[in-house]
Motif scaffolding. Structure first.
Motif, PDB file in Angstrom:
ATOM      1  N   GLU A 142       0.833  -1.201   0.000  1.00  0.00           N
ATOM      2  CA  GLU A 142       0.000   0.000   0.000  1.00  0.00           C
ATOM      3  C   GLU A 142       0.875   1.263   0.000  1.00  0.00           C
ATOM      4  O   GLU A 142       0.569   2.252  -0.684  1.00  0.00           O
ATOM      5  CB  GLU A 142      -0.940   0.015   1.218  1.00  0.00           C
ATOM      6  N   ALA A 143       1.964   1.203   0.740  1.00  0.00           N
ATOM      7  CA  ALA A 143       2.853   2.377   0.801  1.00  0.00           C
ATOM      8  C   ALA A 143       3.392   2.712  -0.590  1.00  0.00           C
ATOM      9  O   ALA A 143       3.371   3.862  -1.024  1.00  0.00           O
ATOM     10  CB  ALA A 143       4.006   2.108   1.769  1.00  0.00           C
ATOM     11  N   ILE A 144       3.868   1.702  -1.299  1.00  0.00           N
ATOM     12  CA  ILE A 144       4.441   1.936  -2.644  1.00  0.00           C
ATOM     13  C   ILE A 144       3.364   2.451  -3.594  1.00  0.00           C
ATOM     14  O   ILE A 144       3.583   3.408  -4.336  1.00  0.00           O
ATOM     15  CB  ILE A 144       5.102   0.642  -3.172  1.00  0.00           C
ATOM     16  N   ARG A 145       2.179   1.834  -3.541  1.00  0.00           N
ATOM     17  CA  ARG A 145       1.097   2.292  -4.418  1.00  0.00           C
ATOM     18  C   ARG A 145       0.750   3.755  -4.133  1.00  0.00           C
ATOM     19  O   ARG A 145       0.576   4.555  -5.039  1.00  0.00           O
ATOM     20  CB  ARG A 145      -0.158   1.431  -4.223  1.00  0.00           C
ATOM     21  N   LYS A 203      -0.390   3.002 -17.342  1.00  0.00           N
ATOM     22  CA  LYS A 203       0.401   3.420 -16.181  1.00  0.00           C
ATOM     23  C   LYS A 203       0.434   2.305 -15.130  1.00  0.00           C
ATOM     24  O   LYS A 203       1.494   1.964 -14.604  1.00  0.00           O
ATOM     25  CB  LYS A 203      -0.201   4.709 -15.614  1.00  0.00           C
ATOM     26  N   GLN A 204      -0.751   1.725 -14.854  1.00  0.00           N
ATOM     27  CA  GLN A 204      -0.816   0.605 -13.913  1.00  0.00           C
ATOM     28  C   GLN A 204       0.110  -0.513 -14.368  1.00  0.00           C
ATOM     29  O   GLN A 204       0.891  -1.061 -13.591  1.00  0.00           O
ATOM     30  CB  GLN A 204      -2.254   0.057 -13.823  1.00  0.00           C
ATOM     31  N   ALA A 205       0.001  -0.866 -15.647  1.00  0.00           N
ATOM     32  CA  ALA A 205       0.827  -1.944 -16.191  1.00  0.00           C
ATOM     33  C   ALA A 205       2.303  -1.613 -16.041  1.00  0.00           C
ATOM     34  O   ALA A 205       3.126  -2.482 -15.713  1.00  0.00           O
ATOM     35  CB  ALA A 205       0.482  -2.174 -17.657  1.00  0.00           C
ATOM     36  N   CYS A 248       9.605  -1.884 -26.536  1.00  0.00           N
ATOM     37  CA  CYS A 248       9.071  -1.459 -25.235  1.00  0.00           C
ATOM     38  C   CYS A 248       8.977  -2.632 -24.267  1.00  0.00           C
ATOM     39  O   CYS A 248       9.327  -2.503 -23.093  1.00  0.00           O
ATOM     40  CB  CYS A 248       7.711  -0.781 -25.415  1.00  0.00           C
ATOM     41  N   ILE A 249       8.522  -3.782 -24.751  1.00  0.00           N
ATOM     42  CA  ILE A 249       8.448  -4.969 -23.882  1.00  0.00           C
ATOM     43  C   ILE A 249       9.846  -5.295 -23.353  1.00  0.00           C
ATOM     44  O   ILE A 249      10.046  -5.509 -22.161  1.00  0.00           O
ATOM     45  CB  ILE A 249       7.883  -6.183 -24.662  1.00  0.00           C
ATOM     46  N   LYS A 250      10.804  -5.307 -24.259  1.00  0.00           N
ATOM     47  CA  LYS A 250      12.185  -5.650 -23.887  1.00  0.00           C
ATOM     48  C   LYS A 250      12.720  -4.723 -22.791  1.00  0.00           C
ATOM     49  O   LYS A 250      13.494  -5.138 -21.931  1.00  0.00           O
ATOM     50  CB  LYS A 250      13.064  -5.535 -25.138  1.00  0.00           C
ATOM     51  N   THR A 251      12.327  -3.456 -22.825  1.00  0.00           N
ATOM     52  CA  THR A 251      12.850  -2.470 -21.877  1.00  0.00           C
ATOM     53  C   THR A 251      11.876  -2.189 -20.722  1.00  0.00           C
ATOM     54  O   THR A 251      11.999  -1.173 -20.032  1.00  0.00           O
ATOM     55  CB  THR A 251      13.178  -1.147 -22.607  1.00  0.00           C
ATOM     56  N   SER A 252      10.896  -3.096 -20.529  1.00  0.00           N
ATOM     57  CA  SER A 252       9.953  -2.997 -19.404  1.00  0.00           C
ATOM     58  C   SER A 252       9.090  -1.742 -19.429  1.00  0.00           C
ATOM     59  O   SER A 252       8.642  -1.276 -18.382  1.00  0.00           O
ATOM     60  CB  SER A 252      10.695  -3.063 -18.058  1.00  0.00           C
ATOM     61  N   ASN A 253       8.887  -1.175 -20.616  1.00  0.00           N
ATOM     62  CA  ASN A 253       7.992  -0.036 -20.739  1.00  0.00           C
ATOM     63  C   ASN A 253       6.619  -0.486 -21.219  1.00  0.00           C
ATOM     64  O   ASN A 253       6.504  -1.373 -22.059  1.00  0.00           O
ATOM     65  CB  ASN A 253       8.542   0.951 -21.775  1.00  0.00           C
ATOM     66  N   ALA A 254       5.570   0.153 -20.718  1.00  0.00           N
ATOM     67  CA  ALA A 254       4.260   0.003 -21.341  1.00  0.00           C
ATOM     68  C   ALA A 254       4.232   0.936 -22.544  1.00  0.00           C
ATOM     69  O   ALA A 254       4.952   1.938 -22.573  1.00  0.00           O
ATOM     70  CB  ALA A 254       3.162   0.382 -20.356  1.00  0.00           C
ATOM     71  N   ASP A 293      -0.734 -11.872 -22.663  1.00  0.00           N
ATOM     72  CA  ASP A 293      -1.631 -12.358 -21.632  1.00  0.00           C
ATOM     73  C   ASP A 293      -1.178 -13.742 -21.165  1.00  0.00           C
ATOM     74  O   ASP A 293      -1.042 -14.004 -19.965  1.00  0.00           O
ATOM     75  CB  ASP A 293      -3.040 -12.419 -22.248  1.00  0.00           C
ATOM     76  N   GLY A 294      -0.915 -14.609 -22.135  1.00  0.00           N
ATOM     77  CA  GLY A 294      -0.456 -15.965 -21.828  1.00  0.00           C
ATOM     78  C   GLY A 294       0.869 -15.965 -21.084  1.00  0.00           C
ATOM     79  O   GLY A 294       1.174 -16.887 -20.312  1.00  0.00           O
ATOM     80  N   ALA A 295       1.673 -14.922 -21.314  1.00  0.00           N
ATOM     81  CA  ALA A 295       2.993 -14.865 -20.673  1.00  0.00           C
ATOM     82  C   ALA A 295       2.944 -14.125 -19.340  1.00  0.00           C
ATOM     83  O   ALA A 295       3.977 -13.826 -18.742  1.00  0.00           O
ATOM     84  CB  ALA A 295       3.980 -14.186 -21.616  1.00  0.00           C
ATOM     85  N   GLY A 296       1.720 -13.835 -18.881  1.00  0.00           N
ATOM     86  CA  GLY A 296       1.578 -13.225 -17.552  1.00  0.00           C
ATOM     87  C   GLY A 296       1.801 -11.729 -17.517  1.00  0.00           C
ATOM     88  O   GLY A 296       2.060 -11.158 -16.457  1.00  0.00           O
ATOM     89  N   PHE A 297       1.715 -11.066 -18.672  1.00  0.00           N
ATOM     90  CA  PHE A 297       1.859  -9.602 -18.686  1.00  0.00           C
ATOM     91  C   PHE A 297       0.543  -8.943 -18.292  1.00  0.00           C
ATOM     92  O   PHE A 297      -0.530  -9.424 -18.637  1.00  0.00           O
ATOM     93  CB  PHE A 297       2.267  -9.133 -20.092  1.00  0.00           C
ATOM     94  N   PRO A 298       0.621  -7.812 -17.575  1.00  0.00           N
ATOM     95  CA  PRO A 298      -0.621  -7.142 -17.190  1.00  0.00           C
ATOM     96  C   PRO A 298      -1.315  -6.499 -18.400  1.00  0.00           C
ATOM     97  O   PRO A 298      -0.652  -6.083 -19.344  1.00  0.00           O
ATOM     98  CB  PRO A 298      -0.147  -6.054 -16.221  1.00  0.00           C
ATOM     99  N   LYS A 299      -2.625  -6.450 -18.325  1.00  0.00           N
ATOM    100  CA  LYS A 299      -3.387  -5.757 -19.369  1.00  0.00           C
ATOM    101  C   LYS A 299      -2.945  -4.291 -19.423  1.00  0.00           C
ATOM    102  O   LYS A 299      -2.633  -3.699 -18.405  1.00  0.00           O
ATOM    103  CB  LYS A 299      -4.880  -5.796 -19.050  1.00  0.00           C
ATOM    104  N   GLY A 300      -2.903  -3.745 -20.617  1.00  0.00           N
ATOM    105  CA  GLY A 300      -2.484  -2.352 -20.736  1.00  0.00           C
ATOM    106  C   GLY A 300      -1.006  -2.201 -21.065  1.00  0.00           C
ATOM    107  O   GLY A 300      -0.538  -1.107 -21.316  1.00  0.00           O
ATOM    108  N   SER A 301      -0.264  -3.325 -21.063  1.00  0.00           N
ATOM    109  CA  SER A 301       1.168  -3.245 -21.376  1.00  0.00           C
ATOM    110  C   SER A 301       1.382  -2.712 -22.785  1.00  0.00           C
ATOM    111  O   SER A 301       2.265  -1.897 -23.038  1.00  0.00           O
ATOM    112  CB  SER A 301       1.820  -4.622 -21.271  1.00  0.00           C
TER     113      SER A 301
END
Lengths: 415, 415
Positions: free
Chosen positions: A326-329, B12-14, B135-141, B166-174
């Motif tokens: 929660e703190a990080i969020r 942003k969440q992703a 972007c995926i490679k550099t952890s950017n959405a 999705d299958g690889a466990g990436f968050p929606k919005g990536s």
């Protein structure tokens, strides 16, 4: 109408000459500037007095007088600042990563000035000299646009610097002041892409926002700091108290001061009263969540807006959180990406905080007040960047430069 | 109304999840994306066909068909591009410059993703996949806004990528596509500072200018190249001819192609006819100054505007100059700070050109066509920056990242 374009043109012309200026010549110029400021202290004080008199006619602005006022001592300090900049290593010209490609091309990266830097700031005459000195040192031309309340002070400072620069063989236009302090001309400056390479606003949140919203020239966003101290459940409470007191009270008006305290639910009952006790001598107003208010009867209830606010004052928002997630969020949502600190004895928590907090400077067990070019060992600072492009955190000399690729060939053509 | 804000929020969440994503997981995701694109080639081609049919109804746009058209081979190439990105070293997480300060604080710089990158581009479906992979490679959405002519192609490509992610466990919005291709929504995207950290426009001069003029989100300006070859008086004329022919004709539509030739007065009479002879088989139109026209009867007289023009075509502007000083002044005035080359045998001239030309890539004795992430050995490229902030020249993986300071303390407070 004020001819800003002509001023931009002169700065651009000067920047091409500065690009090839030797370190020796830059050093001589900086020392001449420093001496000249001290030798002309009386003239500077007379002009500064004009600004002060105008300012004090408006009681609403009286609180700015302290930032505006110059004294012999302050002028000596400003001149000494210039001499310190002169002593720093010059980043311009360094070549790195020189490598030979399979086709024989030799490619390297050379550090070069940005070109023309526009600085937009408030009524602080010391910034006029600081900024000019850092630009001279890094072979950049600069266009200075200071707050109108400091106009006479800025004008005399720039005139004196220009006399010294002229004597040191610097081209006209190397350092110049925008002599029309209207908003229209400021807006024109922010869109002068043809002549200005980078804008650096220095000042409060309102100024920064205005520049970001108006500028088409690339901006380095600096300044606003809604910084947090997060007291994790394993924290040493004495350390948490000392860090919070220091971060909040040692200089509340600056951007690296803490504005918000997060405390883990599990230790809130012990930690909050201890920290509040430490803040008491400084009369810090505490605005807390419901849980905080239950533990600290002296606290008032915070609004949602409090958690987004940079008070720059003896006020602290407080929130009891369920744990590190929660703190990080909360910090990533409400913070301004400036400086954030966790107090903890737990290894995993420290690493998680360092990894997941999105800010220019992320601390474990230290006060956020250290985010500063001098404390980081850069020897100078033109501001603290809170954006992610170009540079993040304290902007030293290197951050006032760019790079270009230089390529040595012997007739290569692309197949 | 299209809810771009919601899309920004999701990205942003992703981005916060991606920040801590392991290299292994990113690699798996990239390989899954590549396979999925190839396995769904028929679906992609069907959607691409829709875009092509619409485009071809408008004869004025027929010339864009080649960029828009996908084939099985092109899809395989695109998928291979993703696999090549997977193989590159991951810049994220590297810590450099870790140093102990006198007060015991240990301060270092950690390489982190930029966060959310907005890419605005024209009707080239390959950019959709290239940009997402980088972007995926550099952890950017990333939020992709492609040209409306490629909408169906982009939509199916993003859908297929998202299934794999999705299958690889990436968050929606990536990875997401702006599904409303109106100008209003594009403008909204350029001002979505709350959710987008950086904008990278990829395309022609008009697109770049529109983004620079509208955006409040920090922009990395890419692309336009009014590149010069300067033939200094000591130049080997055969080399000058080969370099000019290569830089002008090997691929005139790209930004690192030469648009202008400068020749020293002293050798113009020999050099110009030799170079013109080399250009002849490619039917290059020559637009020259008065002196050029006297030497080359086939040349037409250039206007002042010609010297500012990126033709992207078999046209070359030519100017006879009095020497290196005029050449440098001309390039710094008319160029777009992209790539500039001198042909010379003279040591002093080569160093002066490297020092004084203000451009992303400055060459001695080589074709400007080498300014490219692959040719420079970066293994990837998302564009070529012509601005001075953040990164200059080819943008590889490292240029898609930022830094943050991490600070280890043991209770330090500031005195």
């Amino acid at each position: 109408m004020y001819d800003l374009k002509k001023q931009g043109q002169a700065a651009k012309q000067a920047s091409f000459v500065l690009m090839a200026m030797s370190q020796e010549k830059k050093s001589k110029a900086l020392l001449a500037v420093a001496d000249s400021l001290e030798n002309n202290a009386d003239k500077i004080l007379a002009e500064n007095q004009k600004d002060l008199e105008t300012l004090l006619k408006n009681p609403a602005k009286a609180s700015f007088a302290d930032r505006l006022k110059l004294t012999k001592d302050r002028i000596a300090q400003i001149a000494d600042g210039v001499r310190k900049v002169e002593l720093l290593p010059d980043p311009v010209g360094e070549v790195t990563g020189m490598e030979k490609r399979p086709n024989g091309l030799i490619i390297g990266k050379k550090r070069v000035p940005l070109g023309v830097i526009g600085i937009i700031y408030e009524a602080r005459p010391n910034v006029t000299v600081d900024a000019a000195a850092l630009c001279i040192k890094t072979s950049n031309a600069c266009i200075l646009r200071g707050g109108s309340e400091a106009f006479h002070s800025n004008k005399i400072l720039v005139d004196i610097m220009n006399e010294a620069l002229d004597g040191a063989g610097f081209p006209k236009g190397s350092v110049s002041l925008v002599e029309d302090t209207s908003r229209e001309t400021a807006a024109e400056m922010m869109r002068l892409n043809e002549y200005i390479d980078v804008l650096i606003p220095r000042g409060g949140a309102g100024l920064i926002r205005a520049v970001v919203n108006t500028a088409t020239v690339p901006v380095i966003e600096t300044g606003t700091g809604n910084c947090h101290i997060y007291v994790e459940k394993s924290a040493d409470i004495t350390m948490a108290r000392e860090i919070t007191v220091n971060a909040k009270t040692s200089r509340p008006s600056v951007c690296n001061a803490a504005e918000s305290l997060l405390v883990d639910e599990e230790i809130a009952k012990d930690a909050l009263p201890a920290i509040a006790e430490g803040l008491k001598p400084f009369h810090v107003e505490i605005r807390g969540c419901e849980k905080t208010v239950k533990i600290l009867p002296q606290a008032v209830l915070a609004t949602e807006e409090d958690y987004y606010t940079e008070y720059n004052d003896f006020i602290l928002s407080v929130k009891v959180v369920s744990g590190i997630d929660e703190a990080i969020r909360h910090i990533n949502r409400c913070g301004t990406k400036h400086s954030e600190s966790i107090v903890t004895k737990n290894y995993e928590a420290s690493q998680k905080f360092l990894d997941e907090i999105d800010a220019a400077a992320v601390y474990v067990n230290a006060s956020t007040r250290f985010t500063d070019g001098f404390e980081f060992g850069f020897g100078a600072e033109i501001g603290i960047s809170t954006q992610k492009l170009h540079a993040r955190g304290p902007l030293g000399l290197k951050e006032l430069t760019s790079c270009k690729y230089i390529i040595y060939g012997n007739g290569q053509v692309r197949g």
